[in-house]
Design an enzyme around this catalytic site. Structure first.
Site, PDB file in Angstrom:
ATOM      1  N   GLU A 292      91.483 -11.678 -88.699  1.00 35.58           N
ATOM      2  CA  GLU A 292      90.255 -12.488 -88.619  1.00 35.58           C
ATOM      3  C   GLU A 292      90.198 -13.228 -87.291  1.00 35.58           C
ATOM      4  O   GLU A 292      91.230 -13.598 -86.765  1.00 35.58           O
ATOM      5  CB  GLU A 292      90.269 -13.553 -89.734  1.00 35.58           C
TER       6      GLU A 292
ATOM      7  N   LYS B 255      90.030 -16.433 -85.088  1.00 32.08           N
ATOM      8  CA  LYS B 255      90.418 -17.822 -85.355  1.00 32.08           C
ATOM      9  C   LYS B 255      89.340 -18.734 -84.769  1.00 32.08           C
ATOM     10  O   LYS B 255      89.209 -18.881 -83.566  1.00 32.08           O
ATOM     11  CB  LYS B 255      91.780 -18.126 -84.726  1.00 32.08           C
TER      12      LYS B 255
ATOM     13  N   ASP C 235      87.330 -21.859 -83.597  1.00 29.43           N
ATOM     14  CA  ASP C 235      87.759 -23.134 -83.019  1.00 29.43           C
ATOM     15  C   ASP C 235      86.843 -24.244 -83.536  1.00 29.43           C
ATOM     16  O   ASP C 235      85.901 -24.653 -82.877  1.00 29.43           O
ATOM     17  CB  ASP C 235      87.687 -23.036 -81.494  1.00 29.43           C
TER      18      ASP C 235
ATOM     19  N   TYR D   8      87.373 -18.731 -95.077  1.00 32.29           N
ATOM     20  CA  TYR D   8      88.490 -17.817 -94.850  1.00 32.29           C
ATOM     21  C   TYR D   8      89.582 -17.838 -95.904  1.00 32.29           C
ATOM     22  O   TYR D   8      90.550 -17.108 -95.776  1.00 32.29           O
ATOM     23  CB  TYR D   8      89.084 -17.996 -93.461  1.00 32.29           C
TER      24      TYR D   8
ATOM     25  N   LYS E  79      97.216 -16.541 -80.485  1.00 30.74           N
ATOM     26  CA  LYS E  79      96.318 -17.353 -79.667  1.00 30.74           C
ATOM     27  C   LYS E  79      96.012 -16.686 -78.325  1.00 30.74           C
ATOM     28  O   LYS E  79      96.857 -16.014 -77.744  1.00 30.74           O
ATOM     29  CB  LYS E  79      96.961 -18.721 -79.376  1.00 30.74           C
TER      30      LYS E  79
ATOM     31  N   CYS F 179      91.983 -53.256 -57.351  1.00 27.70           N
ATOM     32  CA  CYS F 179      91.053 -52.500 -58.184  1.00 27.70           C
ATOM     33  C   CYS F 179      89.886 -51.974 -57.343  1.00 27.70           C
ATOM     34  O   CYS F 179      89.263 -52.737 -56.602  1.00 27.70           O
ATOM     35  CB  CYS F 179      90.530 -53.411 -59.293  1.00 27.70           C
TER      36      CYS F 179
ATOM     37  N   CYS G 231      86.691 -54.162 -58.527  1.00 25.97           N
ATOM     38  CA  CYS G 231      86.538 -55.611 -58.375  1.00 25.97           C
ATOM     39  C   CYS G 231      87.560 -56.233 -57.431  1.00 25.97           C
ATOM     40  O   CYS G 231      87.579 -57.454 -57.260  1.00 25.97           O
ATOM     41  CB  CYS G 231      86.616 -56.297 -59.736  1.00 25.97           C
TER      42      CYS G 231
ATOM     43  N   CYS H 253      94.075 -53.007 -63.910  1.00 28.03           N
ATOM     44  CA  CYS H 253      93.386 -54.005 -63.105  1.00 28.03           C
ATOM     45  C   CYS H 253      93.523 -55.330 -63.837  1.00 28.03           C
ATOM     46  O   CYS H 253      93.332 -55.397 -65.050  1.00 28.03           O
ATOM     47  CB  CYS H 253      91.912 -53.614 -62.978  1.00 28.03           C
TER      48      CYS H 253
ATOM     49  N   CYS I 290      85.879 -57.907 -64.209  1.00 22.68           N
ATOM     50  CA  CYS I 290      85.808 -56.663 -63.424  1.00 22.68           C
ATOM     51  C   CYS I 290      84.607 -55.850 -63.905  1.00 22.68           C
ATOM     52  O   CYS I 290      84.493 -55.534 -65.093  1.00 22.68           O
ATOM     53  CB  CYS I 290      87.096 -55.869 -63.599  1.00 22.68           C
TER      54      CYS I 290
HETATM   55  S1  IVH Z   1      93.935 -19.632 -92.390  1.00 24.13           S
HETATM   56  C1  IVH Z   1      97.264 -20.842 -94.742  1.00 24.13           C
HETATM   57  N1  IVH Z   1      92.038 -18.429 -91.034  1.00 24.13           N
HETATM   58  O1  IVH Z   1      93.247 -22.741 -87.716  1.00 24.13           O
HETATM   59  C2  IVH Z   1      96.359 -20.540 -93.663  1.00 24.13           C
HETATM   60  N2  IVH Z   1      92.670 -20.618 -90.381  1.00 24.13           N
HETATM   61  O2  IVH Z   1      95.933 -23.469 -86.771  1.00 24.13           O
HETATM   62  C3  IVH Z   1      95.435 -21.626 -93.353  1.00 24.13           C
HETATM   63  N3  IVH Z   1      91.389 -21.511 -88.516  1.00 24.13           N
HETATM   64  O3  IVH Z   1      93.873 -25.325 -89.987  1.00 24.13           O
HETATM   65  C4  IVH Z   1      94.449 -21.312 -92.366  1.00 24.13           C
HETATM   66  N4  IVH Z   1      90.072 -19.771 -88.240  1.00 24.13           N
HETATM   67  O4  IVH Z   1      91.457 -24.837 -89.370  1.00 24.13           O
HETATM   68  C5  IVH Z   1      92.787 -19.535 -91.160  1.00 24.13           C
HETATM   69  N5  IVH Z   1      90.354 -17.264 -89.968  1.00 24.13           N
HETATM   70  C6  IVH Z   1      91.094 -18.376 -90.093  1.00 24.13           C
HETATM   71  C7  IVH Z   1      90.926 -19.493 -89.248  1.00 24.13           C
HETATM   72  C8  IVH Z   1      91.744 -20.597 -89.420  1.00 24.13           C
HETATM   73  C9  IVH Z   1      90.372 -20.997 -87.817  1.00 24.13           C
HETATM   74  C10 IVH Z   1      91.975 -22.853 -88.281  1.00 24.13           C
HETATM   75  C11 IVH Z   1      92.192 -23.665 -89.537  1.00 24.13           C
HETATM   76  C12 IVH Z   1      93.634 -24.019 -89.568  1.00 24.13           C
HETATM   77  C13 IVH Z   1      94.032 -23.817 -88.157  1.00 24.13           C
HETATM   78  C14 IVH Z   1      95.508 -23.501 -88.069  1.00 24.13           C
END
Ligand code: IVH
Length: 674
Positions: free
Chosen positions: A116, A118, A120, A228, A317, A411, A414, A429, A435
Site C-alpha cells: 500500500e 504510505k 503522509d 488501511y 520509506k 540584537c 533592538c 536577546c 524588543c
Molecule cells: S498500517 C500496524 N498502512 O504510518 C500497522 N499505516 O509509520 C499500523 N500510514 O501510524 C499502520 N499509510 O499513520 C499503515 N497504508 C498504511 C499507511 C500507514 C500511512 C501511517 C500511519 C502509521 C504510520 C506508521
C-alpha cells in the site's frame, strides 16, 4: 404538522441519493451528476428537514458540521493500541524483513504481502456501531488519543452510515486522514490572501485541522481519508486476508486506496516500491513511502508484535530529497522569547521540484556540529514540505576564503545585548518585551490559530502596528480603534471593522488557549491544556509554586521554573490584567477536568510505583477531581499502596480505610480516561 409517511419516505430517498453521490464523488472519484444537481438535492433535503426537524438524524448528510465548538477534546483509550511501523530505507532492509518473517514462520514458501502507499497524513480511528459512525479519535501516543468525532464527521469521504450488509456490529476502522494537494494549496492561498500564516505542509495542516475545536472550521477545509486496517471488531466476521478485508471496507462505503496490490516475496515488494516511486509526484496526495503487510491474518497473528510495531509489516520509506548548494550568508532572527535563530541563506537550488534558498540552522551548537563556515558547499535536505535543513558540509569544496559564523553581540532588532545562559542551547536577546522583534513575535503567537485565533491579524499587519507604535503587547490590540486602523496601509474601513469584530470574538476563549497564547517559554499547546485542566482557573496558576507545578503531567523542573518565572514578572502580570480588563473570558467548566464520581475524595499515595511516577499518578487523580494528600487521616477515602510501604499503610489499615494497589489504580484511571 407531523411528517406523513410520504414525507418520511422522501427524506429517506433524498438521503440515500445524496449519500450515493457523495460516495461516487469523494470515495470512488467518479461522479455521475453535476455539482449543481447535487446542490439541488441537498437543498431539497435541508428544506424538508427544516420543515420537519423531528426527521433530522445524526447520519443525515446535512449534519456533518452541525455541532457547537468544543472547549477541549476528551480522551479516548484505544482498546487495541494503535501501532506504528518499523522502517526500511533500502532494498536490503526489505529482503531482510522478508527473511525474518520466513525464519519465524519456519517456512521457505514465498510470503504474500499486501502493498500500500504510505499516506503522509495523520492516523485516525473510526468506530462504527450498528453501521453508524459513533466516534473518531486520533492515535495520540498509541494508547490514548483524543475524541475528534465532530471533525471526523466533516470529512466527506468518511461515511456517517456504512453501506451494504454484513458489517460487524462493532467495527473500528483505522486509516490516514490527509490533505489532498489541491485542497492544501487552496487553503494556503486563502490564508496568504488574508495575510494569515500558512501551513508548512499538508501533514501539519491535517493534524491542525483535526485538532480544531470548532468543527465548522474543519468543515471548510477539505480533508480526505484512506482506510488501511481494522482495529476492534465484535459481532461479525471478516475475511482471512488483509487485502480482502480492505475490499470489504470498500464495499461498506469506506475509502480504500486504489493502488493497493498483492505481491509475492521481497522482490515483488521492491518492484511495487519502484512503481509507486515513479508515480509519486502525479498522485493527488503526499506519500512518504509504501507499506508491506503480511496478507494472511492468521500469519500476522502468529508473527505477533513488538512493543510499538507489528512484526508483520514494514514501511519502505522514500529517501529524503537532497541537493547541493552554497552557503552565502547567515542571518539571525529573533523569536518570541528572544531566542536567536541562525538562518542559512543559500544559493537557490531545486530539491524535489521545490526551490530552496533558506534553511534553518536551529542554534549555534548546530553550526558547530556541522563545522559550517560561510562560503561552504553544503548538502541540504527536504523531507516532505518541512523547513529544509543542512545535513552536512562538503569539506573538499571549501574555498580558500571563508568567513566564520559568529553570534552577534547585539540584537539585530533592538540592539540589546545577546546572552547565552549557562547550559542553555539558545542565545537570547535581553531586550525582553521592549524588543520590537519579540513584541511582534509574541503578538503573532497570541493571535495564532491555536492561541486566540484572531482572524485577519496577519504577520504584516502586526509588523505595521508595532512599527507605527500603535501596540506593544497583546493587550494593546484590544484598544485599537477604527480610526487608527484605517490610516494603515492597505486597510479599508471594511477590513478594519472585520478586524475589530474578530478581536471582539476572540475575547470569548478557553483557559488553555489563553495560557498557550501568553507565550510562556516551554509551554506549548499540550502543557497549556494540562495547566488549564489542573487549575481550572487562572488564579491558581498565578499563585502556583514550582513544586506544585511539577506535580502536573508534562511539567518537569525546567518547565515549572519557566512558568513560575513568567508569572513573577510585573510586566507579564500587567498584560494579563489588562487582557482581563478588556473582557477576555472563558467558562469555568471549559477546563476539561474529567467529571468523575471520585471528585471531592481525598487519596494518599504511598510506597513506590512502577508503571508511572508518583507525580503522574497525582496529576491523573487530580484530573478526576481527587485531592491527593500527603498523610493518612480519617478523612482519607483511599490509599494507593505501591511497593515498600511504611507507616502510612499501617495507619490506613488501622483506620480500616480502602487500600488499592498500583494495578487497580491504573485500571481505574484508564476507566475514567484520565
Ligand atoms: S498500517 C500496524 N498502512 O504510518 C500497522 N499505516 O509509520 C499500523 N500510514 O501510524 C499502520 N499509510 O499513520 C499503515 N497504508 C498504511 C499507511 C500507514 C500511512 C501511517 C500511519 C502509521 C504510520 C506508521
Amino acid at each position: 404538522m407531523a411528517a406523513s409517511k410520504k414525507i418520511i419516505a422522501e427524506v429517506e430517498r433524498l438521503r440515500n441519493e445524496i449519500n450515493q453521490h457523495n460516495y461516487r464523488y469523494h470515495t470512488q472519484d467518479d461522479p455521475v451528476i453535476s455539482d449543481a444537481e447535487f446542490d439541488h438535492l441537498f437543498r431539497d433535503l435541508k428544506a424538508l428537514e427544516a420543515q420537519y426537524p423531528e426527521l433530522i438524524s445524526d447520519v443525515s448528510p446535512t449534519q456533518r458540521a452541525g455541532a457547537a465548538p468544543l472547549s477541549a477534546f476528551s480522551q479516548v483509550v484505544h482498546e487495541m493500541p494503535m501501532l506504528s511501523l518499523d522502517n526500511a530505507f533500502v532494498e536490503a532492509d526489505v529482503i531482510e524483513f522478508d527473511r525474518r518473517i520466513r525464519t519465524r514462520l519456519e517456512s521457505d514458501e514465498e510470503v504474500a504481502y499486501a502493498c500500500e502507499p504510505k499516506i503522509d497524513g495523520v492516523a485516525v480511528s473510526l468506530l462504527y456501531e450498528e453501521g453508524k459512525l459513533v466516534r473518531g479519535a486520533t492515535r495520540g501516543d498509541g494508547t490514548t488519543g483524543e475524541d475528534i468525532t465532530q471533525n471526523v464527521r466533516t470529512i466527506e469521504s468518511i461515511p456517517l452510515q456504512l453501506m451494504g450488509k454484513g458489517y460487524p456490529d462493532k467495527l473500528e476502522v483505522r486509516g490516514e486522514a490527509y490533505f489532498p494537494r489541491s485542497a492544501f494549496r487552496e487553503m494556503n492561498q486563502r490564508a496568504q490572501s488574508r495575510g494569515e500564516k500558512e501551513f508548512a505542509n499538508p501533514r501539519n495542516a491535517a493534524a491542525g485541522t483535526l485538532r480544531q475545536l470548532d468543527s465548522r472550521l474543519a468543515a471548510e477545509r477539505k480533508l480526505a481519508m484512506f482506510c488501511y486496517s481494522v482495529g476492534l471488531m465484535e459481532g461479525g466476521e471478516l475475511p482471512e486476508k488483509h487485502s480482502e478485508i480492505l475490499q470489504s471496507l470498500a464495499e461498506w462505503g469506506l475509502r480504500v486506496n486504489p493502488l493497493v496490490e498483492r505481491a509475492h516475496g521481497a522482490v515483488q515488494c521492491v518492484e511495487y516500491y519502484k512503481g509507486i516511486s515513479g508515480r509519486r509526484e502525479s498522485l493527488g496526495y503526499e506519500i512518504d513511502g509504501v507499506v508491506f503487510k503480511v496478507d494472511d491474518i492468521g500469519l500476522q497473528q502468529k508473527l505477533g508484535m513488538l512493543t510499538r510495531t507489528p512484526r508483520w509489516a514494514i514501511a519502505h520509506k522514500f529517501p529524503a530529497e537532497e541537493g547541493i548548494t552554497r552557503l552565502n550568508d547567515v542571518d539571525f532572527q529573533v523569536g518570541r522569547t528572544g531566542a536567536i535563530t541562525p538562518v542559512a541563506r543559500l544559493a537557490p537550488v531545486k530539491v524535489g521540484g521545490v526551490t530552496i534558498s533558506n534553511a534553518t540552522l536551529h542554534n549555534m551548537d548546530e553550526i558547530a556540529r556541522l563545522g559550517l563556515v560561510i562560503g561552504d558547499t553544503v548538502i541540504v535536505q527536504r523531507a516532505g514540505d518541512v523547513i529544509p535543513k543542512i545535513v552536512s558540509v562538503i569539506l573538499e569544496k571549501r574555498p580558500a576564503k571563508t568567513t566564520a559564523i559568529a553570534l552577534p553581540q547585539h540584537c539585530p532588532a533592538c540592539s540589546s545585548d545577546i546572552l547565552r545562559g549557562e547550559g542553555e542551547v539558545a542565545a537570547r536577546c535581553t531586550g525582553g518585551l521592549s524588543c520590537g522583534a519579540q513584541q511582534k513575535e509574541s503578538i503573532r503567537h497570541f493571535s495564532s490559530r491555536l492561541a486566540l485565533d484572531i482572524e485577519g491579524l496577519g504577520d504584516k499587519l502586526v509588523e505595521q502596528l508595532v512599527d507605527e507604535g500603535l501596540i506593544e503587547n497583546a493587550a494593546d490590540l484590544y484598544q485599537l480603534t477604527e480610526k487608527q486602523l484605517v490610516k494603515l496601509e492597505r486597510m479599508a474601513p471594511k477590513s478594519a471593522n472585520n478586524l475589530l469584530e474578530a478581536l471582539e470574538t476572540s475575547k470569548e476563549t478557553t483557559l488553555s488557549r489563553f495560557i498557550y497564547a501568553l507565550g510562556i517559554q516551554e509551554v506549548g499547546e499540550t502543557t497549556a491544556r494540562s495547566l488549564a485542566m489542573h487549575f481550572g482557573d487562572l488564579a491558581g496558576l498565578l499563585e502556583a509554586d514550582e513544586e506544585l507545578l511539577q506535580t502536573i503531567s508534562d511539567v518537569g523542573a525546567i518547565v515549572a521554573n519557566k512558568i513560575h518565572h513568567f508569572f513573577q514578572q510585573k510586566s507579564n502580570l500587567a498584560v494579563i490584567h489588562s487582557l482581563l480588563g478588556h473582557g477576555l473570558h472563558w467558562k469555568k467548566e471549559e477546563t476539561g477536568v474529567i467529571t468523575s464520581s471520585l471528585a471531592g475524595e481525598t487519596w494518599v499515595l504511598t510506597g513506590s510505583l512502577h508503571s508511572l511516577t508518583r507525580n503522574e499518578a497525582k496529576a491523573r487523580l487530580q484530573k478526576l477531581g481527587v485531592k491527593v494528600a500527603g498523610s493518612v487521616s480519617r478523612k482519607t477515602t483511599c490509599v494507593v499502596a505501591g511497593d515498600a510501604t511504611g507507616s502510612k499503610l499501617t495507619k490506613a489499615q488501622e483506620l480500616g480505610l480502602k487500600v488499592i494497589d498500583e494495578d487497580e489504580l491504573i485500571t481505574l484511571l484508564e476507566e475514567y480516561g484520565a
